[in-house]
Write a protein that holds these residues in place. Sequence first.
Motif, mmCIF file in Angstrom:
data_model
loop_
_atom_site.group_PDB
_atom_site.id
_atom_site.type_symbol
_atom_site.label_atom_id
_atom_site.label_comp_id
_atom_site.label_asym_id
_atom_site.label_seq_id
_atom_site.Cartn_x
_atom_site.Cartn_y
_atom_site.Cartn_z
ATOM 1 N N PRO A 1 -2.972 13.663 13.073
ATOM 2 C CA PRO A 1 -4.105 14.472 13.530
ATOM 3 C C PRO A 1 -3.959 14.958 14.959
ATOM 4 N N ASP A 2 -3.262 14.188 15.807
ATOM 5 C CA ASP A 2 -3.047 14.627 17.184
ATOM 6 C C ASP A 2 -2.190 15.882 17.236
ATOM 7 N N ILE A 3 -1.249 15.988 16.298
ATOM 8 C CA ILE A 3 -0.422 17.195 16.241
ATOM 9 C C ILE A 3 -1.296 18.397 15.885
ATOM 10 N N GLY A 4 -2.221 18.184 14.941
ATOM 11 C CA GLY A 4 -3.152 19.251 14.599
ATOM 12 C C GLY A 4 -4.006 19.646 15.780
ATOM 13 N N ALA A 5 -4.448 18.648 16.563
ATOM 14 C CA ALA A 5 -5.265 18.934 17.749
ATOM 15 C C ALA A 5 -4.461 19.668 18.804
ATOM 16 N N LEU A 6 -3.194 19.305 18.942
ATOM 17 C CA LEU A 6 -2.336 19.963 19.914
ATOM 18 C C LEU A 6 -2.148 21.435 19.572
ATOM 19 N N ALA A 7 -2.125 21.724 18.264
ATOM 20 C CA ALA A 7 -1.901 23.100 17.815
ATOM 21 C C ALA A 7 -3.183 23.922 17.786
ATOM 22 N N PHE A 8 -4.251 23.375 17.209
ATOM 23 C CA PHE A 8 -5.467 24.166 16.979
ATOM 24 C C PHE A 8 -6.740 23.501 17.489
ATOM 25 N N GLY A 9 -6.607 22.467 18.310
ATOM 26 C CA GLY A 9 -7.797 21.837 18.854
ATOM 27 C C GLY A 9 -8.572 21.060 17.817
ATOM 28 N N ARG A 10 -9.916 21.099 17.950
ATOM 29 C CA ARG A 10 -10.800 20.327 17.077
ATOM 30 C C ARG A 10 -10.579 20.669 15.601
#
Length: 444
Positions: A120-129
């Motif tokens: 999920p942190d990778i998702g946050a790094l790419a597109f935030g929340r």
Amino acid sequence: MAIGRAASPDPPNGSPAALPGLEQPLLHAHGALQKRKEPAAGDHEAQCSPEPDDGATFVWTCFNGLNALSGVGLLSIPYALSEGGWLSLALLLVVAAVCFYTGLLLQRCMSASPAVRGYPDIGALAFGRNGRLAASVFLYAELYLVAIGFLILEGDNLDKLFPGTSLSLGGLVVSGKQLFVVLVAAVILPTTWLRSLGVLAYVSASGVLASIVVVFCVLWAAVVDGIGFQGKGRVLNVSGLPTALGLYTFCYCGHAIFPTVCNSMKEKKKFSRVLVICFVACTLNYGSMAILGYLMYGDDVKSQVTLNLPEGKISSKLAIYTTLINPFSKYALMVTPLAIAVEERLLPAGNQRSVSILTRTLIVLSTVIIALAVPFFGHLMALVGSLLSVMASMLLPCIFYLKIFGVAHCGKAEVALIATIIVLGSLVAATGTYSSLKRIVQEF
């Protein structure tokens, strides 16, 4: 792998978590959640961030990676081959290569920021929340459906070991697979109440050895027990390719915990070598089982090859008993991340034990109801593979990688490869999901 108290920094874009408990779903499940003082309300990063002391060795990391890729997909791989025909074995190799490459993309995404500790942190790094939420939703849905598949698997195999078993409660008679699904859930339920799953994580590591033992037992049944290799099979079955692709992808759905496994290493730069070893070893194991099962039973192979094995033979019993180990040890690991997310949403302070037990009990009960309503192991696993595993193992890594590094950073050849994976993965997800849902509906 130990878990520290220090809170990990926010993602570079400063995006907060979409829901409490969604930050690191697989860290709770795989291990090493230690007893500690409860963090203050809202300090969810402190609850989830791993901070290895010395880190795992290269060999131990390989074992963790093999355990992530080895699972119940091994039982359905002959059925997948029967759906697609002999030529679909080439697709197994393609899926393995694609998933290996997307595993490398996840490693590169992790290297972009020290704040990245899980998928999920990778998702946050790419597109935030929104990126964190999307990654978390797909991971939790996959874990929930796999837990349901475990119950179906247990019910099918126990019914084969003890056919005709029934239980009468007043005027209600429960028998066969339905009875065993309920009994297994009752036995597993207390394990889901545990807050620290360190012991269960070590028990689940037996899955690697269990996968090898099952293949050996099937080979023994063919050569020693006299089953032989009578199944001719089909060269190609175009109509069954979506189902075959979904099941092949399900076999390589370990991406959810790759970031966690990578973070646990002493030398994280060697994680690419770990991926090579894990994917080659698992592909050999999967390929061997697929060929053995299809040669033995042809198009008559069932969704779990253990259901085809002759009754009364030692090899059959050993294969089934070995098969039963993984669901018992891993069910709690599957549902705990979802349970913790719900608990932290309802109880930010996490200090009401009774509500925690009630939440986990209701989750187990819901999986039992669905397992009884949709007792089709092969179709369910094909659905998980087509819809959720394709997203987590193929599409999201490519999308996140392009967003984090930018198209300009990647060479034209790599961009073309990633675009091809996204297009083909989307096609597999669409056709496989439709085919799996259609078959489930037809079975009712």
